[in-house]
Design a protein around this motif. Structure first.
Motif, PDB file in Angstrom:
ATOM      1  N   ASP A   9       0.858  -1.184   0.000  1.00 35.80           N
ATOM      2  CA  ASP A   9       0.000   0.000   0.000  1.00 35.80           C
ATOM      3  C   ASP A   9       0.899   1.240   0.000  1.00 35.80           C
ATOM      4  N   TYR A  10       1.200   1.732  -1.215  1.00 38.83           N
ATOM      5  CA  TYR A  10       2.095   2.886  -1.353  1.00 38.83           C
ATOM      6  C   TYR A  10       1.506   4.140  -0.717  1.00 38.83           C
ATOM      7  N   ASP A  11       0.205   4.303  -0.793  1.00 38.89           N
ATOM      8  CA  ASP A  11      -0.431   5.468  -0.173  1.00 38.89           C
ATOM      9  C   ASP A  11      -0.227   5.454   1.340  1.00 38.89           C
ATOM     10  N   PHE A  12      -0.371   4.261   1.928  1.00 40.70           N
ATOM     11  CA  PHE A  12      -0.166   4.135   3.369  1.00 40.70           C
ATOM     12  C   PHE A  12       1.284   4.456   3.743  1.00 40.70           C
ATOM     13  N   ALA A  14       3.430   6.311   2.050  1.00 41.62           N
ATOM     14  CA  ALA A  14       3.668   7.747   1.829  1.00 41.62           C
ATOM     15  C   ALA A  14       3.057   8.576   2.953  1.00 41.62           C
ATOM     16  N   GLU A  15       1.830   8.219   3.363  1.00 41.90           N
ATOM     17  CA  GLU A  15       1.165   8.932   4.455  1.00 41.90           C
ATOM     18  C   GLU A  15       1.926   8.737   5.770  1.00 41.90           C
ATOM     19  N   SER A  16       2.415   7.544   6.011  1.00 39.96           N
ATOM     20  CA  SER A  16       3.208   7.283   7.220  1.00 39.96           C
ATOM     21  C   SER A  16       4.476   8.117   7.218  1.00 39.96           C
ATOM     22  N   GLU A  17       5.134   8.174   6.081  1.00 40.89           N
ATOM     23  CA  GLU A  17       6.357   8.970   5.960  1.00 40.89           C
ATOM     24  C   GLU A  17       6.061  10.447   6.215  1.00 40.89           C
ATOM     25  N   ARG A  18       4.949  10.938   5.665  1.00 41.01           N
ATOM     26  CA  ARG A  18       4.571  12.349   5.841  1.00 41.01           C
ATOM     27  C   ARG A  18       4.269  12.644   7.315  1.00 41.01           C
ATOM     28  N   LYS A  79       9.535   1.991   1.130  1.00 39.31           N
ATOM     29  CA  LYS A  79       8.722   2.448  -0.010  1.00 39.31           C
ATOM     30  C   LYS A  79       9.556   2.484  -1.286  1.00 39.31           C
ATOM     31  N   GLU A  83       9.113   0.271  -4.711  1.00 37.71           N
ATOM     32  CA  GLU A  83       8.923   0.969  -5.984  1.00 37.71           C
ATOM     33  C   GLU A  83       9.968   0.522  -7.008  1.00 37.71           C
TER      34      GLU A  83
END
Length: 99
Positions: A9-12, A14-18, A79, A83
């Motif tokens: 889940d790339y969105d998850f 990315a959101e975790s990283e943010r 991530k 990728e």
């Protein structure tokens, strides 16, 4: 087509990283206000305990900031690795002869 063995889940990620970045900035930017607050603490006994508390908090806050930064780097690395692997597998599949 068969279900994949692994779904990322790339969105998850990315959101975790943010969010880890936000937490890192928040805790890093908290100022030491011990000296400003000293006059509000009243008695010397309370002031001594509060100074100890604030000093301990600053020590633990530093460790917390370092840990958040470390976890953020791990999430970013995870991530990126997935990728890169997806790109590599996609290129490999493009080169395969079609049946």
């Amino acid at each position: 087509m068969a279900e994949p063995d692994l779904t990322v889940d790339y969105d998850f990620l990315a959101e975790s990283e943010r969010k880890l970045g936000q937490l890192h900035r928040t805790f890093k930017d908290i100022e030491n206000r011990r000296d400003d607050m000293h006059r509000h603490w009243g008695s010397d006994a309370v002031a001594k305990v509060m100074v100890d508390f604030v000093d301990n908090w600053n020590d633990y806050r530093t460790k917390l900031v370092e840990s958040i930064e470390s976890v953020g780097k791990l999430v970013a690395g995870t991530k990126k690795a997935f990728e890169d692997l997806d790109d590599e597998l996609s290129k490999r599949d493009e080169k395969k002869p079609k049946k």
